[in-house]
Structure formats: C-alpha cells, structure tokens
Design an enzyme around this catalytic site. Structure first.
Site, PDB file in Angstrom:
ATOM      1  N   HIS A 180       0.844  -1.196   0.000  1.00  0.00           N
ATOM      2  CA  HIS A 180       0.000   0.000   0.000  1.00  0.00           C
ATOM      3  C   HIS A 180       0.874   1.239   0.000  1.00  0.00           C
ATOM      4  O   HIS A 180       1.951   1.228   0.608  1.00  0.00           O
ATOM      5  CB  HIS A 180      -0.909   0.010   1.241  1.00  0.00           C
ATOM      6  CG  HIS A 180      -2.068   0.918   1.104  1.00  0.00           C
ATOM      7  ND1 HIS A 180      -1.997   2.272   1.374  1.00  0.00           N
ATOM      8  CD2 HIS A 180      -3.337   0.683   0.684  1.00  0.00           C
ATOM      9  CE1 HIS A 180      -3.167   2.814   1.135  1.00  0.00           C
ATOM     10  NE2 HIS A 180      -4.003   1.881   0.706  1.00  0.00           N
ATOM     11  N   ASP A 219      -7.963  -5.481   0.191  1.00  0.00           N
ATOM     12  CA  ASP A 219      -8.444  -6.307  -0.913  1.00  0.00           C
ATOM     13  C   ASP A 219      -8.045  -7.770  -0.800  1.00  0.00           C
ATOM     14  O   ASP A 219      -8.516  -8.592  -1.581  1.00  0.00           O
ATOM     15  CB  ASP A 219      -7.906  -5.754  -2.246  1.00  0.00           C
ATOM     16  CG  ASP A 219      -8.503  -4.398  -2.554  1.00  0.00           C
ATOM     17  OD1 ASP A 219      -9.689  -4.214  -2.275  1.00  0.00           O
ATOM     18  OD2 ASP A 219      -7.769  -3.531  -3.056  1.00  0.00           O
TER      19      ASP A 219
HETATM   20  N1  CMC Z   1       4.098  -7.520  -4.759  1.00  0.00           N
HETATM   21  C1  CMC Z   1       5.426  -7.481  -4.965  1.00  0.00           C
HETATM   22  N2  CMC Z   1       6.170  -6.366  -4.826  1.00  0.00           N
HETATM   23  C2  CMC Z   1       5.535  -5.238  -4.493  1.00  0.00           C
HETATM   24  C3  CMC Z   1       4.150  -5.194  -4.266  1.00  0.00           C
HETATM   25  C4  CMC Z   1       3.427  -6.391  -4.412  1.00  0.00           C
HETATM   26  N3  CMC Z   1       2.096  -6.415  -4.223  1.00  0.00           N
HETATM   27  N4  CMC Z   1       3.773  -3.932  -3.956  1.00  0.00           N
HETATM   28  C5  CMC Z   1       4.906  -3.204  -3.971  1.00  0.00           C
HETATM   29  N5  CMC Z   1       5.969  -3.988  -4.295  1.00  0.00           N
HETATM   30  C6  CMC Z   1       7.370  -3.561  -4.371  1.00  0.00           C
HETATM   31  C7  CMC Z   1       7.634  -2.795  -5.665  1.00  0.00           C
HETATM   32  O1  CMC Z   1       8.082  -3.644  -6.689  1.00  0.00           O
HETATM   33  C8  CMC Z   1       8.687  -1.811  -5.225  1.00  0.00           C
HETATM   34  O2  CMC Z   1       9.926  -2.477  -5.205  1.00  0.00           O
HETATM   35  P1  CMC Z   1      11.288  -1.643  -5.529  1.00  0.00           P
HETATM   36  O3  CMC Z   1      11.402  -0.596  -4.468  1.00  0.00           O
HETATM   37  O4  CMC Z   1      12.347  -2.690  -5.481  1.00  0.00           O
HETATM   38  O5  CMC Z   1      11.106  -1.064  -6.900  1.00  0.00           O
HETATM   39  C9  CMC Z   1       8.328  -1.495  -3.778  1.00  0.00           C
HETATM   40  O6  CMC Z   1       7.585  -2.636  -3.298  1.00  0.00           O
HETATM   41  C10 CMC Z   1       7.453  -0.246  -3.616  1.00  0.00           C
HETATM   42  O7  CMC Z   1       6.359  -0.367  -4.510  1.00  0.00           O
HETATM   43  P2  CMC Z   1       5.708   0.839  -5.285  1.00  0.00           P
HETATM   44  O8  CMC Z   1       4.963   0.315  -6.455  1.00  0.00           O
HETATM   45  O9  CMC Z   1       6.752   1.884  -5.530  1.00  0.00           O
HETATM   46  O10 CMC Z   1       4.724   1.385  -4.180  1.00  0.00           O
HETATM   47  P3  CMC Z   1       3.470   2.275  -4.433  1.00  0.00           P
HETATM   48  O11 CMC Z   1       3.193   2.957  -3.160  1.00  0.00           O
HETATM   49  O12 CMC Z   1       3.656   3.117  -5.654  1.00  0.00           O
HETATM   50  O13 CMC Z   1       2.324   1.197  -4.783  1.00  0.00           O
HETATM   51  C11 CMC Z   1       0.529  -0.304  -4.627  1.00  0.00           C
HETATM   52  C12 CMC Z   1       1.356   0.773  -3.913  1.00  0.00           C
HETATM   53  C13 CMC Z   1      -0.722  -0.610  -3.803  1.00  0.00           C
HETATM   54  C14 CMC Z   1       0.081   0.190  -6.006  1.00  0.00           C
HETATM   55  C15 CMC Z   1       1.403  -1.591  -4.774  1.00  0.00           C
HETATM   56  O14 CMC Z   1       1.770  -2.049  -3.497  1.00  0.00           O
HETATM   57  C16 CMC Z   1       0.696  -2.670  -5.564  1.00  0.00           C
HETATM   58  O15 CMC Z   1       0.729  -2.668  -6.797  1.00  0.00           O
HETATM   59  N6  CMC Z   1       0.018  -3.651  -4.855  1.00  0.00           N
HETATM   60  C17 CMC Z   1      -0.758  -4.652  -5.529  1.00  0.00           C
HETATM   61  C18 CMC Z   1      -2.108  -4.100  -5.922  1.00  0.00           C
HETATM   62  C19 CMC Z   1      -3.005  -3.899  -4.732  1.00  0.00           C
HETATM   63  O16 CMC Z   1      -3.170  -4.753  -3.896  1.00  0.00           O
HETATM   64  N7  CMC Z   1      -3.673  -2.734  -4.709  1.00  0.00           N
HETATM   65  C20 CMC Z   1      -4.672  -2.411  -3.700  1.00  0.00           C
HETATM   66  C21 CMC Z   1      -4.258  -1.257  -2.826  1.00  0.00           C
HETATM   67  S1  CMC Z   1      -5.315  -1.120  -1.378  1.00  0.00           S
HETATM   68  C22 CMC Z   1      -6.857  -0.745  -1.993  1.00  0.00           C
HETATM   69  C23 CMC Z   1      -6.935   0.567  -2.631  1.00  0.00           C
HETATM   70  O17 CMC Z   1      -6.412   1.556  -2.118  1.00  0.00           O
HETATM   71  O18 CMC Z   1      -7.600   0.652  -3.667  1.00  0.00           O
END
Ligand code: CMC
Length: 430
Positions: free
Chosen positions: A308, A365
């Site tokens: 998140h 989720d």
């Molecule tokens: N599985 C594997 N690696 C992950 C995941 C994951 N679910 N989420 C983040 N990472 C890694 C990502 O690859 C990155 O690694 P690095 O620093 O080596 O590049 C690091 O963690 C930080 O990730 P980010 O994408 O920069 O973080 P963000 O804050 O931009 O993204 C997120 C947050 C929710 C989009 C992401 O965690 C994600 O894609 N999760 C899966 C989708 C999900 O479950 N979304 C629902 C969010 S909660 C409900 C809502 O708010 O709608």
C-alpha cells in the site's frame, strides 16, 4: 490548521527563501509552498504525489506506519464492530455520529431516493450482456447528470445535499441492475422496508417470482465491508473526484470519474485480481512459486492485495476482513480452500525478507474477495461493491472541497522534456 513556529528554508540559485510549516491535528507537518513558483520560478517535482498534500481535510486520517485509520477521529475497527454503514455515511457527511433521531431521518431520506428514473433502465440494454459491471457503472452514474438537473447547481448547498443523497441511495440499485443484466434476470425495484444493505442484497440475488430470504449474517458482513470501504483519505479515485469537481463539474460526472479511476488493478480492481490470483495459485504447495515471481524484478507479477502507498504496517481493514471471512464461512457453512491458501500466503510473505524490508502487508483487498465469493458475488462485481461503498467518501470529500473557501481549480504543472520550439515542415519535405 496551525502555522508552526518551525520554518522551512530553501536555497534556489543562491537565494534563500523561508516558507511556513503548517500543522494539522495529527500527522506529518506540511511545508506551504504555494508561493514557491512566484518566488523562485521553480516547480516541485513529485509524480504520484508521494510527498504532496493536495488539500486540507477533516474527514479521514491514516497513520500508515502504525496501521491506523480514523473516520472523523473514530478508529475503523470500532466503527466496523459497533456501527452501521448508514451511521458511518452520516458521520462522514456531517462530522459527528448521529443521534437515533438523526440516524432515522437520514436513513429515511436515503431510502426515499433508492429508485432510478425509469428511463435509465433502457440504458442497460445498450450494453453487451458480458460488459464489466464497472463499465456499466461509469456509464450509468455519468448519465445521472442527464436525469437529475434539479440537483446539479453546485453553488446551491441544497442541490449539493440532494445530489449527495441521490448518489448514495442509487448506487446499490445501479450496481444490482448491472449484475442482473449480466445474468439475464429481470431488474428488481428497491424494497424500502429493508436496510440499505439488505435492499442491495435483495436487488442482487432476489427474483420477482419468490420472496427473498435475507440472511442476517450476510447482511451484517456486507454492511461491514461497506463500512471498511467508505473512505480512505486522498487515494487515487478520491483525488480524481476532487480534481474533476475543482472545475465546477456536477457531482454525478465527478463520481463517474472516480469510478473510472477505482477500476484499475492497482486500486479498487485489486480485490478482483487478488481472488483470481488466489484461485490460480490453488494449493499451498504452489505459493512459493508465486512469491518468487513477485520478487523477480524481470517479472511484472505482483502479489495482489499486498502492499500500500500509505500503510507500511498491517492494513487495519484487512484485520477486520480476515475475521469476517470466518464469520461468513461459519454462518453459511462454506469451506473454500482458497482461505487456507490466503492465510498460508500471508504467513510466508510476512516471513520473507523481501516483503519485510519493503513493508508489504495484506491490504483491504486481500480477504474481501473470499467473503464476497462465499456470499455468491462473481469476481467482476467486487469492484462495483467497492465503488458503491466509496461513493459515501467521494461525496463527503467533494462537499468538503466545494465548501472550502480556498478551493481553486486543480492544475498541476510539469517538467517538460519534449522538443523545443521548431518550425513546421511541409509533408513533402519530411
Ligand atoms: N508484490 C510485490 N512487490 C511489491 C508489491 C506487491 N504487491 N507492492 C509493492 N511492491 C514492491 C515494488 O516492486 C517496489 O519495489 P522496488 O522498491 O524494489 O522497486 C516497492 O515494493 C514499492 O512499490 P511501489 O509500487 O513503488 O509502491 P506504491 O506505493 O507506488 O504502490 C501499490 C502501492 C498498492 C500500487 C502496490 O503495493 C501494488 O501494486 N500492490 C498490488 C495491488 C493492490 O493490492 N492494490 C490495492 C491497494 S489497497 C486498496 C486501494 O487503495 O484501492
């Protein structure tokens, strides 16, 4: 907000400027850079708004490090345990928990807006039967602006209240009709003798040919799921609603924009993606393969329902969700092995250095789809339920923004890296 005694100083081109630091009631201070461009000719660069507070808000507070979520100061766990979705909706819209009389009046008002204009039913026939419910929701909610002209004057507080009530009240009807259309069953009109959630369940799973048997445990679980999704600070879809609304667009159009944003798999679409992923994993012995894929930088796969932007701890909504899975399974006497797979996946991930170091925990989720699937919702409806519940937060945030005297049109700037000015070349000379 309070202007703190601390100041922020910034040196640009050898010249030092001082900026106020503002403090809210809790959470990080913010540096007030509104005059930065005028002072320095520079913008700030923050794609994804990781360090940007886009507005002042008194609705919802998240402490991502501690895993805390408060609505108007009340912890989400307490609201999920003791409250109802209608009560939380009142709280978000009005700032305080209602008295019994206020709650009754609010519920009565919402209930009286549950029907859709009859002509809207014909809209559904324009969609393919296999259309995703979120595609239908975007279209039908946007179309509400063509039907309720008497509540689209955003400068009139009365119009704003009526449109807010209409959106909250009609969303279950719109979502249930999207489902009915996809399975070829007749639409059901709302039954105002039922609760907000009971009415939605009947319109979704009932048929005109017989009485609908509303299961109290299912009604309670779905009402709780609605509470858990009601609002979540300045997330992508809420920011979309605010940005759309900042131009003076009517609330129905703004909420349609929010639905479009919510649909994405990185946001609300993750509940559908999470259950699909868990079903694909199938059995606990296959989990490690998916964990390895999620850690592989060359593989775009991510664990859905994990991680998140704000929570760097367990999402408090996921805690309630996990408990609710057990309650629904017990009440309905179902035993879906996907729950065991989810629990085991969580355990393995939380003990894995990659997930620990990056502070990736289950989010709202991760478990919600398991409950909704046990109740009988197809995966394509999951995000539609999220949209239904989040409508309360969207309209509360939209109302807060419109009443804010500092509100101006949202207009981010950019770091331009395209070609500099050049002369047009006629096609024959290229
Ligand atoms: N599985 C594997 N690696 C992950 C995941 C994951 N679910 N989420 C983040 N990472 C890694 C990502 O690859 C990155 O690694 P690095 O620093 O080596 O590049 C690091 O963690 C930080 O990730 P980010 O994408 O920069 O973080 P963000 O804050 O931009 O993204 C997120 C947050 C929710 C989009 C992401 O965690 C994600 O894609 N999760 C899966 C989708 C999900 O479950 N979304 C629902 C969010 S909660 C409900 C809502 O708010 O709608």
């Amino acid at each position: 907000m309070l202007v703190s005694e601390n100041k922020a100083t910034l040196t640009v081109g050898g010249k030092e400027r001082t900026y106020d630091v503002l403090s809210g009631s809790c959470g990080p201070d913010v540096i007030d850079i509104r005059k930065l461009y005028g002072d320095t000719g520079c913008f700030t660069y923050d794609p994804g708004y990781k360090s940007t507070a886009s507005c002042e808000s008194a609705l919802t507070y998240i402490d991502g490090e501690q895993g805390v979520l408060l609505h108007r100061g009340y912890p989400i766990g307490q609201l999920a345990e003791h409250s109802s979705f209608m009560e939380v909706a009142y709280l978000l819209l009005n700032g305080e928990l209602p008295s019994q009389q206020e709650l009754d009046e609010f519920t009565w008002t919402i209930t009286r807006h549950t029907m859709l204009h009859e002509q809207l039913a014909t809209f559904y026939r324009g969609f393919r039967r296999d259309a995703h419910p979120m595609a239908i929701m975007c279209g039908v909610v946007g179309a509400l602006s063509a039907f309720y002209h008497d509540s689209t004057d955003i400068s009139d507080p009365e119009h704003r209240i009526i449109s807010s009530h209409r959106l909250i009240a009609k969303m279950p009807t719109i979502a249930a009709m999207a489902y009915k259309y996809s399975i070829g069953q007749p639409f059901l009109y709302p039954d105002n003798s039922l609760s907000y959630t009971g009415n939605f369940l009947r319109m979704t799973f009932g048929v005109p040919a017989e009485e609908y048997d509303l299961h109290p445990a299912v009604e309670k679980a779905v009402d709780r799921i609605f509470i858990l999704h009601a609002d979540h600070e300045q997330n992508a879809s809420t920011s979309t609603v605010r940005l759309a609304g900042s131009s003076g667009a009517n609330p129905f159009a703004c909420i349609a924009a929010g639905i479009a944003c919510l649909w994405g798999p990185a946001h609300g679409g993750a509940n559908e993606a999470a259950l699909n992923m868990l079903r694909e994993i199938g059995t606990p012995d296959r989990i490690q393969h998916y964990i390895d894929r999620a850690k592989d930088k060359n593989d775009p796969f991510r664990l859905m329902g994990f991680g998140h932007r704000v929570y760097k701890n367990y999402d408090p909504r996921a805690t309630v969700m996990q408990k609710t899975v057990r309650e629904v399974f017990d009440a309905l006497k179902v035993d879906d092995p996907v729950f065991e797979t989810a629990l085991r996946l969580e355990e393995i991930a939380l003990n894995d250095d990659y997930f620990r170091e990056k502070k990736l925990f289950p989010n709202v989720d991760f478990y919600s789809g398991i409950i909704l699937s046990a109740i009988g919702f197809p995966t394509t409806m999951f995000t539609a339920l999220f949209a239904l519940a989040r409508t309360v937060g969207w309209v509360a945030q939209w109302n807060e923004m419109i009443s804010d005297p500092d509100q101006v049109i949202g207009r981010p700037r950019q770091l331009y890296t395209g070609p500099t000015e050049r002369d047009y070349v006629p096609i024959g000379s290229r």
